[in-house]
Design an enzyme around this catalytic site. Structure first.
Site, PDB file in Angstrom:
ATOM      1  N   PRO A   2     -59.220 -80.795 -74.983  1.00 16.62           N
ATOM      2  CA  PRO A   2     -58.752 -80.765 -76.380  1.00 16.62           C
ATOM      3  C   PRO A   2     -58.216 -79.373 -76.723  1.00 16.62           C
ATOM      4  O   PRO A   2     -58.780 -78.374 -76.304  1.00 16.62           O
ATOM      5  CB  PRO A   2     -60.009 -81.068 -77.193  1.00 16.62           C
ATOM      6  CG  PRO A   2     -61.006 -81.593 -76.247  1.00 16.62           C
ATOM      7  CD  PRO A   2     -60.650 -81.071 -74.898  1.00 16.62           C
ATOM      8  N   GLU A   3     -57.114 -79.344 -77.462  1.00 16.66           N
ATOM      9  CA  GLU A   3     -56.484 -78.087 -77.865  1.00 16.66           C
ATOM     10  C   GLU A   3     -56.475 -78.018 -79.398  1.00 16.66           C
ATOM     11  O   GLU A   3     -57.113 -78.831 -80.053  1.00 16.66           O
ATOM     12  CB  GLU A   3     -55.068 -78.009 -77.274  1.00 16.66           C
ATOM     13  CG  GLU A   3     -55.070 -78.193 -75.750  1.00 16.66           C
ATOM     14  CD  GLU A   3     -53.682 -78.139 -75.125  1.00 16.66           C
ATOM     15  OE1 GLU A   3     -52.774 -77.542 -75.720  1.00 16.66           O
ATOM     16  OE2 GLU A   3     -53.519 -78.708 -74.027  1.00 16.66           O
ATOM     17  N   ARG A 113     -68.454 -84.100 -68.436  1.00 19.23           N
ATOM     18  CA  ARG A 113     -68.419 -83.048 -67.418  1.00 19.23           C
ATOM     19  C   ARG A 113     -69.297 -81.844 -67.755  1.00 19.23           C
ATOM     20  O   ARG A 113     -69.458 -80.954 -66.938  1.00 19.23           O
ATOM     21  CB  ARG A 113     -66.966 -82.628 -67.174  1.00 19.23           C
ATOM     22  CG  ARG A 113     -66.155 -83.828 -66.674  1.00 19.23           C
ATOM     23  CD  ARG A 113     -64.792 -83.436 -66.213  1.00 19.23           C
ATOM     24  NE  ARG A 113     -64.837 -82.519 -65.091  1.00 19.23           N
ATOM     25  CZ  ARG A 113     -63.769 -81.979 -64.529  1.00 19.23           C
ATOM     26  NH1 ARG A 113     -62.575 -82.264 -64.995  1.00 19.23           N
ATOM     27  NH2 ARG A 113     -63.878 -81.145 -63.518  1.00 19.23           N
ATOM     28  N   ARG A 155     -47.238 -58.323 -71.166  1.00 19.72           N
ATOM     29  CA  ARG A 155     -47.603 -59.199 -70.067  1.00 19.72           C
ATOM     30  C   ARG A 155     -46.516 -59.278 -69.017  1.00 19.72           C
ATOM     31  O   ARG A 155     -45.373 -59.577 -69.320  1.00 19.72           O
ATOM     32  CB  ARG A 155     -47.885 -60.620 -70.612  1.00 19.72           C
ATOM     33  CG  ARG A 155     -48.867 -60.649 -71.755  1.00 19.72           C
ATOM     34  CD  ARG A 155     -50.243 -60.204 -71.288  1.00 19.72           C
ATOM     35  NE  ARG A 155     -50.731 -61.051 -70.222  1.00 19.72           N
ATOM     36  CZ  ARG A 155     -51.576 -62.059 -70.410  1.00 19.72           C
ATOM     37  NH1 ARG A 155     -52.035 -62.335 -71.599  1.00 19.72           N
ATOM     38  NH2 ARG A 155     -51.972 -62.780 -69.389  1.00 19.72           N
TER      39      ARG A 155
END
Ligand SMILES: [Zn+2]
Length: 289
Positions: A2-3, A113, A155
């Protein structure tokens, strides 16, 4: 998995069910869920708490109590929360915790999980805990392309890896990163620091549009995620690229391809998302012109 859109959907559904309610009893059946706290200790600390607000930060659901403590719930891979109003509880071997509310309702936490976490923090710990792990909230009105640009400018990693880092932007995971990159017409292997102003703006817009669409569809259900009433989300029917390998791109008709970027399954349109087709190669950090 889930985001942000899935957690925001959960937050909106749970808020009217939980605000003002007291946790009468709390049972935690899994040591991994409460770690480093003992299940019995955390359950005892949660029992009796009255919920004042249900918030969200990145992929964390924040259950704030009226004594200013906050329960941080992270669903990780396969966690989900389900609410029942005075109904008989179905058996579930994957239920890891159960909350009884003072109105007779129940909230169950299920996690196949077992990567999900529950952590209770005091008011003096909360901001530091979250700020150390999370960058800005992408849907806040104050979040602009410039802020995204600053985070990416540091980055040297592939763009997708930088977006998946929760310190770049909070709440975007594998699904919405692919969707945002397709919307922005950017290749996930582009160098994160190498976007120009137009590309940054396209990415900023793409991230926000993909997340908003996800929220409007009540999130995406691929395996475990569901809303608190058990209903599935609908966003999986609207993915532009995620999981659609071999299907035509809706913009140009080219077949969508799957590859692996940053160790994650990644879907792109090879025509819409090209790896710097018009740019000079960058050698030893300097642009050759
Ligand atoms: Zn395309």
């Amino acid at each position: 998995m889930p985001e942000l859109p899935e957690i925001e959907t959960l937050r909106r559904a749970l808020e009217p069910l939980l605000v003002g309610r007291r946790f009468e009893t709390v049972e935690i059946f899994d040591r991994r869920l409460s770690a480093p706290a003992e299940p019995r200790t955390l359950a005892g600390e949660l029992s009796g708490g009255r919920v004042q607000r249900v918030g969200r930060r990145g992929k964390y659901l924040l259950v704030e109590f009226d004594d200013e403590r906050t329960l941080l719930v992270h669903l990780r891979m396969s966690g989900s929360l389900r609410h029942w109003a005075r109904a008989a509880l179905p058996e579930d071997p994957y239920r890891r915790a159960l909350i009884s509310l003072d109105d007779g309702g129940m909230v169950g936490y299920r996690d196949v999980r077992r990567f999900g976490t529950w952590r209770l923090l005091g008011p003096d710990e909360l901001d530091g805990y979250l700020d150390a792990r999370l960058g800005p909230e992408p849907l806040e009105a104050s979040y602009g392309a410039a802020e995204l640009g600053v985070a990416l400018s540091r980055r040297r990693t592939p763009l997708k890896a930088a977006i998946l880092d929760q310190r770049t932007v909070a709440g975007v995971g594998n699904i919405y990163a692919d969707e945002a990159l397709w919307r922005a017409r950017l290749h996930p292997r582009r160098e994160a620091a190498g976007l120009d102003a137009d590309e940054l703006r396209a990415l900023w817009r793409g991230i926000r549009a993909a997340l908003r669409r996800g929220i409007a569809c009540q999130g995406s259900t691929l395996r475990d995620y569901a809303q608190p009433d058990g209903q599935e989300g609908r966003m999986q029917r609207e993915f532009k690229v995620y999981g659609r390998g071999g299907e035509p791109c809706e913009r140009c008709g080219t077949l969508i391809e799957r590859s692996v970027v940053a160790g994650r399954g990644t879907w792109t349109c090879p025509a819409c998302q090209q790896l710097t087709p018009t740019r000079a190669p960058v050698v030893a950090g300097r642009s050759r012109s």
